[in-house]
Structures are given as structure tokens and as C-alpha cells.
Design an enzyme around this catalytic site. Sequence first.
Site, PDB file in Angstrom:
ATOM      1  N   HIS A 162      -8.751   5.366  -3.879  1.00 55.47           N
ATOM      2  CA  HIS A 162      -8.911   4.508  -2.699  1.00 55.47           C
ATOM      3  C   HIS A 162      -9.878   3.358  -2.954  1.00 55.47           C
ATOM      4  CE1 HIS A 162      -6.763   7.603  -0.578  1.00 55.47           C
ATOM      5  NE2 HIS A 162      -7.703   8.492  -0.805  1.00 55.47           N
TER       6      HIS A 162
ATOM      7  N   HIS B 230      -2.590   8.624   1.636  1.00 53.00           N
ATOM      8  CA  HIS B 230      -2.141   9.455   0.525  1.00 53.00           C
ATOM      9  C   HIS B 230      -0.622   9.496   0.447  1.00 53.00           C
ATOM     10  CE1 HIS B 230      -6.064  11.108   1.914  1.00 53.00           C
ATOM     11  NE2 HIS B 230      -6.325  11.093   0.612  1.00 53.00           N
TER      12      HIS B 230
END
Length: 328
Positions: free
Chosen positions: A56, A218
Amino acid sequence: MKKLINHPSDVVLEMVQGIVAAYPNEVELLPDTTVIVRKQKTNGKVGIVSGGGSGHEPAHAGYVGKGMLDAAVAGEAFTSPGPDQVLEAIKAADSGAGVLLVIKNYSGDVMNFEMAAELAEAEGITVEKVIVNDDVAVEDSTYTTGRRGIAGTIFVHKIAGALAETGASLQEVHAAAEKVVQQVRSMGMALSPCIVPGNGKPSFVLGDNEMEMGMGIHGEPGLEREELKSADEVAEKLLQPILEEGVFKTGDHVAVMVNGLGATPLMELYIVNRKIQELLKEKGLHMTKTYVGNYMTAFEMAGCSLTLLRLDDQLYELLQAPCDAPGF
């Protein structure tokens, strides 16, 4: 799979080593961990710790610095770091005033960070925690019970970190962080999947003329898969469910974040922002601060998320406070 890596099993360690190599005067890597900490420690200051699965970036290691985090824990790709690593981050961040954990609402993160907090308290460290659940798209998704924590987490980092720098108490910093959680909302969408290095295959499949609204960071399923829309239409579809929450009212001052998921050019993010700003003005909302760029990504996923934070005088002042974290 085309990636600039050496071996899939080494990506996280080599990434954090690369971050430290880029900012050697600001951060360091705790030995035998993937925990990045601030090099200069301020005695008597509340420590701010966050982290989660890698992939991320710049979240979360990019937010270690004066005015934001004191430590960030990098788990394996899309996988929560273990309690032992989180405990090391807590101990490194503690300078006598306690530690605040900023946790995105994913089951593994919540479980492991809470377990680490218990271990730290057994060692005499006072720990508070805040769980961020800003995603308005879905509840009880693949990785969560309740709403997911996404890019709104960065506003929690910034405001809690800024208040901690003033010498505020742990209770005061915790209260400000909780206020942000109550007043921040986000919504995301995806144009293409990402590839987790250890897997080597796309995490989901979208047709050339498809997009998914409400996609998680995700690759978790969103609200609906539909035909690709224009940037202006996407902006409207991102904003509408956020405003339907009832948090934002005519006359409010807001901070806006148009966040790229990793593969979306800045050109496209600015085009989306253009429409968001137009729509917010029509709703009577005042844009006090706007952020456009990659703040919480998902490897090379194409798409974006929109985050709004309702500001009062305290939050505005803290958002404007100086910060030297490289990712913000």
C-alpha cells in the site's frame, strides 16, 4: 508477472531497507524486523504507531516522520504483521507518555495489534488504540467485520501525529484520532487488478470495458461491477454514497483526498478531482485542503478512492501543522 523485484520472498525486507537508504537521517530499521522508526526521539511525547500488510506504499512507512508516525510495521504483502513485530514498534515509539495504535479495520490487523497492546501493557507501557473504518462501500467484507479502513487512515496519522508533537496527553491524542474516525468517509473504485508478488497472478479479473465500484485495497469485491464510465460519472458515483452518510452538511469545511491505487496517472486523478471540486461547491461544502496523489495504494491496481474529512478549528489547525514524513 513483470515486477522490478529480486525474489518474491524478499520484497518487504528489501523495500524497507530501500526506504531507510533513501532517508538515512530521518528513519532507521529496527534490527531483525521490518519496523521503521524515527531516528530522533522526543522524550515525553505520545508515540504514534501504525502499519499493516505491505503493498500500500507509501502507507505506512512513508508516514514515519516528525508530525506523523513514530513507527510503522510492514507485514508481508497484504498480510498483517505479527504481534511480536508490532510490540517492537510500540517499545521503540514509547518515550514515557504512552503510545497510540492506529489500526485499519481488517481482522488480522485488529487481532495482532490488540495482542501487541496487551503485551506492551504487561511491560508497563500505556497503550490506546483507534480503529479506522472509513470505507462506506460495504460491511463485513472478505477481510473485515464491519467497514474497511482505507485512505482515511492517513488523515488519522496526520492529525494524531501533529497533536502529539504539541506535547498533548495520550487521552487528548486518542480523542482527536477518534474524532477523525467519526468525521472521515471514503469510497473507492478499480479499473484493473493487482498482482501480489508471492502469487504471481491477477487478484481478480475485469473486462476491458468494466470497472468495479467499492473495490477494497486488497482486491475485495465492491458494490457492483459495471460498464466503464467517464471520469465525471465516476466522481459522482464516488461522492454520492459518502454524502449519503449524513456526516457532511451545507457550509461545512472539508479536506479532500483523491487517492491513486498505484497505476492511475496523476493526469486522471486531477481530472476526477476537477469534478469532485465542482460537485462539492454545488453542495455548499468548502474545500479547505485538497490532496491528489498516491497515498494508499494496492500494488499496481488502477483506480482511485475519494476521502472527505469534515474539519473543525482543531482539525484544520492540526492538518496544516508542519510535517516531514516523506510520503505526505
